[in-house]
Design a protein around this motif. Structure first.
Motif, PDB file in Angstrom:
ATOM      1  N   ASP A   1      -4.876 -11.750  -1.644  1.00 44.31           N
ATOM      2  CA  ASP A   1      -5.362 -11.893  -3.018  1.00 44.31           C
ATOM      3  C   ASP A   1      -5.390 -10.537  -3.708  1.00 44.31           C
ATOM      4  OD1 ASP A   1      -5.805 -14.588  -2.543  1.00 44.31           O
ATOM      5  OD2 ASP A   1      -7.871 -14.252  -1.880  1.00 44.31           O
ATOM      6  N   GLY A   2      -5.052 -10.538  -5.004  1.00 40.62           N
ATOM      7  CA  GLY A   2      -5.127  -9.314  -5.801  1.00 40.62           C
ATOM      8  C   GLY A   2      -3.891  -8.452  -5.639  1.00 40.62           C
ATOM      9  N   GLY A   3      -3.740  -7.518  -6.553  1.00 38.67           N
ATOM     10  CA  GLY A   3      -2.622  -6.588  -6.454  1.00 38.67           C
ATOM     11  C   GLY A   3      -1.337  -7.145  -7.038  1.00 38.67           C
ATOM     12  N   THR A   4      -0.553  -6.273  -7.628  1.00 40.37           N
ATOM     13  CA  THR A   4       0.733  -6.680  -8.183  1.00 40.37           C
ATOM     14  C   THR A   4       1.775  -6.759  -7.070  1.00 40.37           C
ATOM     15  OG1 THR A   4       1.416  -4.391  -8.571  1.00 40.37           O
ATOM     16  CG2 THR A   4       0.176  -5.499 -10.330  1.00 40.37           C
ATOM     17  N   ASP A   5       2.899  -7.365  -7.367  1.00 38.51           N
ATOM     18  CA  ASP A   5       3.989  -7.418  -6.380  1.00 38.51           C
ATOM     19  C   ASP A   5       4.463  -6.013  -6.025  1.00 38.51           C
ATOM     20  OD1 ASP A   5       3.879 -10.162  -6.382  1.00 38.51           O
ATOM     21  OD2 ASP A   5       5.591 -10.440  -7.730  1.00 38.51           O
ATOM     22  N   GLU A   6       4.487  -5.130  -7.025  1.00 36.81           N
ATOM     23  CA  GLU A   6       4.914  -3.753  -6.776  1.00 36.81           C
ATOM     24  C   GLU A   6       3.945  -3.048  -5.828  1.00 36.81           C
ATOM     25  OE1 GLU A   6       6.282   0.173  -9.347  1.00 36.81           O
ATOM     26  OE2 GLU A   6       4.679  -1.106 -10.125  1.00 36.81           O
TER      27      GLU A   6
ATOM     28  N   SER B   1      -8.762  -9.944   3.704  1.00 33.97           N
ATOM     29  CA  SER B   1      -7.965 -10.935   2.968  1.00 33.97           C
ATOM     30  C   SER B   1      -7.443 -10.468   1.616  1.00 33.97           C
ATOM     31  CB  SER B   1      -8.788 -12.210   2.760  1.00 33.97           C
ATOM     32  OG  SER B   1      -9.967 -11.917   2.023  1.00 33.97           O
ATOM     33  N   THR B   2      -8.006  -9.413   1.045  1.00 35.82           N
ATOM     34  CA  THR B   2      -7.529  -8.954  -0.248  1.00 35.82           C
ATOM     35  C   THR B   2      -6.680  -7.698  -0.068  1.00 35.82           C
ATOM     36  OG1 THR B   2      -9.366  -7.449  -0.753  1.00 35.82           O
ATOM     37  CG2 THR B   2      -9.686  -9.790  -1.257  1.00 35.82           C
ATOM     38  N   VAL B   3      -5.892  -7.407  -1.098  1.00 36.20           N
ATOM     39  CA  VAL B   3      -5.045  -6.215  -1.049  1.00 36.20           C
ATOM     40  C   VAL B   3      -5.899  -4.960  -0.918  1.00 36.20           C
ATOM     41  CG1 VAL B   3      -3.470  -4.779  -2.409  1.00 36.20           C
ATOM     42  CG2 VAL B   3      -3.103  -7.256  -2.277  1.00 36.20           C
TER      43      VAL B   3
ATOM     44  N   LEU C   1       2.583  -0.913  -0.344  1.00 40.76           N
ATOM     45  CA  LEU C   1       1.710  -0.863   0.828  1.00 40.76           C
ATOM     46  C   LEU C   1       2.455  -1.274   2.084  1.00 40.76           C
ATOM     47  CD1 LEU C   1      -1.663  -2.311  -0.563  1.00 40.76           C
ATOM     48  CD2 LEU C   1      -0.968   0.076  -0.311  1.00 40.76           C
ATOM     49  N   VAL C   2       3.261  -2.306   1.992  1.00 44.41           N
ATOM     50  CA  VAL C   2       4.038  -2.744   3.154  1.00 44.41           C
ATOM     51  C   VAL C   2       5.036  -1.665   3.563  1.00 44.41           C
ATOM     52  CG1 VAL C   2       5.759  -4.406   3.970  1.00 44.41           C
ATOM     53  CG2 VAL C   2       3.740  -5.206   2.718  1.00 44.41           C
ATOM     54  N   ALA C   3       5.697  -1.053   2.582  1.00 45.60           N
ATOM     55  CA  ALA C   3       6.667  -0.004   2.890  1.00 45.60           C
ATOM     56  C   ALA C   3       5.987   1.187   3.550  1.00 45.60           C
ATOM     57  CB  ALA C   3       7.383   0.443   1.611  1.00 45.60           C
TER      58      ALA C   3
END
Length: 473
Positions: A126-131, A34-36, A136-138
């Motif tokens: 939860d956690g992690g910046t938008d950047e 559930s978390t980044v 990670l998605v990229a």
């Protein structure tokens, strides 16, 4: 880095078990991560791809390698086996009926499932910046593209714009719903989906340089993936553009000139030319000790190759390439180097140099293309002839130089197989490969450019549950 890889291999084995269980806890393959930070662990999986056999069948089809300890006669004992079909180039063997499982197939789709989990859950985690989330998605999307690219390269025919819509591709899995049947796409649709996952929009979110961990992906890998996919599609102008971008990010080469003074060749995991590392699993994690190359590959070695000329194992009094057991054809050589970790299924800068070289040659810029190959050869060969200085070469002549050099450079990787399929679709470069085993009393065998053997069957444990998964040959 070596210690890191070994530790990663151990940790990831445990992680794989825990991740597999978590991926199966909820209905339809959902995950409890559930978390980044938790989801990022899915990108730290062990960098190997295991076939489950003791020979590399892609290279065997290209008549490039054997394995010394079995002996070629043993390959030919059972004339109703996939191994026999590959080494005897026998198209009558029912490979489908003999392929219950294919660990590469299942492993790649398992990795794809991890990527899909990251892609679907990171944005709301939860956690992690938008950047950080976007990066990670990229990375997961580019790696998903690469895994599908490896699958379609093995299990489908060569891409051609004129007929891609009529040819079968593979299922493109973009979700974690394991209960959903993954419908096989046609070849055109498959490549379109691959390109979507390494589009400019996706690449813009990658780490904008290389990454310290060669098991993770930065922008050099992203550009490299798009270049290599377009190259396989024979979209050479577009491929050249992205290969050049990849080289601007990371054009570093593995320099083997030190072998001349040290007498030793150690190819580490952290080799700076690695964009993304996937080795073949064995007891020594990517080692090529014992690999036997065919006489045709031996002929591609420059006599002044640093490793060939200067490597010497003082403990065993062995050169890098020595005489193999007598059960291999005359003219073969066996590798005795035990510290070379080959990037078998991943991507490295050398691939981009050869890619740009071929694209330039095809566009009529022959000397510019050969200059790209010269850059790699300068790190492999003592005082090499400068091919870019040659004048009056035709495209076919320049391509022959490139092909022979590339064949040895990429021994024991997917590159030779993918190239041969691509070249076999073009009148100027298609060839019938002949395997000559007369020196060990087994005759000669040949494989044509359009042989169905160039397409690997989907395993029965997949086709049994997916009726859309008809064979592509």
């Amino acid at each position: 880095m070596k210690k890191y890889i070994l530790a990663l291999a151990s940790v990831a084995m445990l992680m794989t078990t825990s991740c597999d269980s978590k991926l199966d806890i909820k209905p339809y393959g959902d995950s409890t991560l559930s978390t980044v930070d938790e989801l990022e662990t899915l990108l730290n999986n062990t960098p190997y791809l295991y076939k489950g056999d003791d020979y590399f069948d892609l290279e065997a089809l290209c008549n490039n390698i054997y394995r010394a300890w079995d002996g070629v006669p043993n390959y030919m004992v059972n004339d109703n086996s996939v191994r026999y079909a590959i080494f005897a180039y026998d198209e009558t063997i029912d490979r489908v009926d003999l392929t219950d499982v294919d660990s590469r197939y299942s492993s790649l789709y398992s990795r794809i499932n991890y990527m899909n989990t990251v892609i679907s859950k990171v944005p709301s985690a939860d956690g992690g910046t938008d950047e950080k989330k976007a990066q990670l998605v990229a990375e997961a999307r580019v790696r998903r593209a690469w895994y599908h690219f490896l699958l379609v390269g093995m299990h489908a025919q060569q891409y051609d714009d004129a007929k891609a819509e009529q040819l079968g591709g593979i299922p493109y899995v973009d979700n974690t719903n394991v209960a959903e049947e993954k419908t096989k796409l046609n070849l055109k649709e498959t490549y379109e989906r691959i390109l979507e996952d390494c589009s400019d929009e996706v690449l813009a979110d990658l780490v904008p340089t290389t990454v310290d961990n060669v098991c993770r992906a930065g922008l050099d890998f992203g550009y490299g993936v798009r270049a290599r996919v377009l190259f396989q599609m024979k979209h050479y102008d577009e491929a050249l553009k992205y290969a050049n971008l990849a080289l601007r990010v990371n054009g570093r080469l593995e320099d083997r000139s030190s072998v001349m003074s040290s007498g030793s060749w150690i190819l580490n995991y952290e080799c700076p030319s690695n964009y993304y590392l996937i080795y073949s699993d064995n007891s020594n994690l990517g080692d090529i000790y014992g690999l036997v190359i065919s006489p045709e590959v031996v002929a591609c070695i420059d006599p002044d190759d640093y490793v060939f000329k200067y490597y010497f194992d003082s403990a065993y009094f062995q050169p890098a390439w020595g005489d193999p057991y007598p059960t291999t054809p005359d003219g073969c050589l066996q590798c005795t180097v035990s510290d070379s970790r080959v990037n078998v299924w991943g991507l490295r800068s050398e691939s981009m140099y050869y890619l740009t070289g071929e694209c330039l040659i095809r566009s009529g810029k022959i000397q510019e293309g050969l200059a790209q190959i010269d850059k790699v050869r300068a790190t492999r060969i003592e005082n090499p002839e400068v091919w870019a200085d040659k004048t009056g070469l035709s495209e076919v002549q320049a391509m022959k130089l490139l092909q022979d050099s590339k064949r040895f450079e990429f021994i024991n990787t997917f590159e030779n197989f993918f190239d041969r399929k691509r070249w076999n679709s073009e009148d100027a470069y298609k060839t019938t490969i002949v395997r000559d085993l007369t020196s060990i009393g087994l005759g000669t065998y040949s494989i044509s450019p359009d042989s169905p053997l160039w397409v690997f069957p989907f395993p029965m444990n997949a086709t049994k549950y997916n009726k859309s998964l008809t064979q592509n040959y």
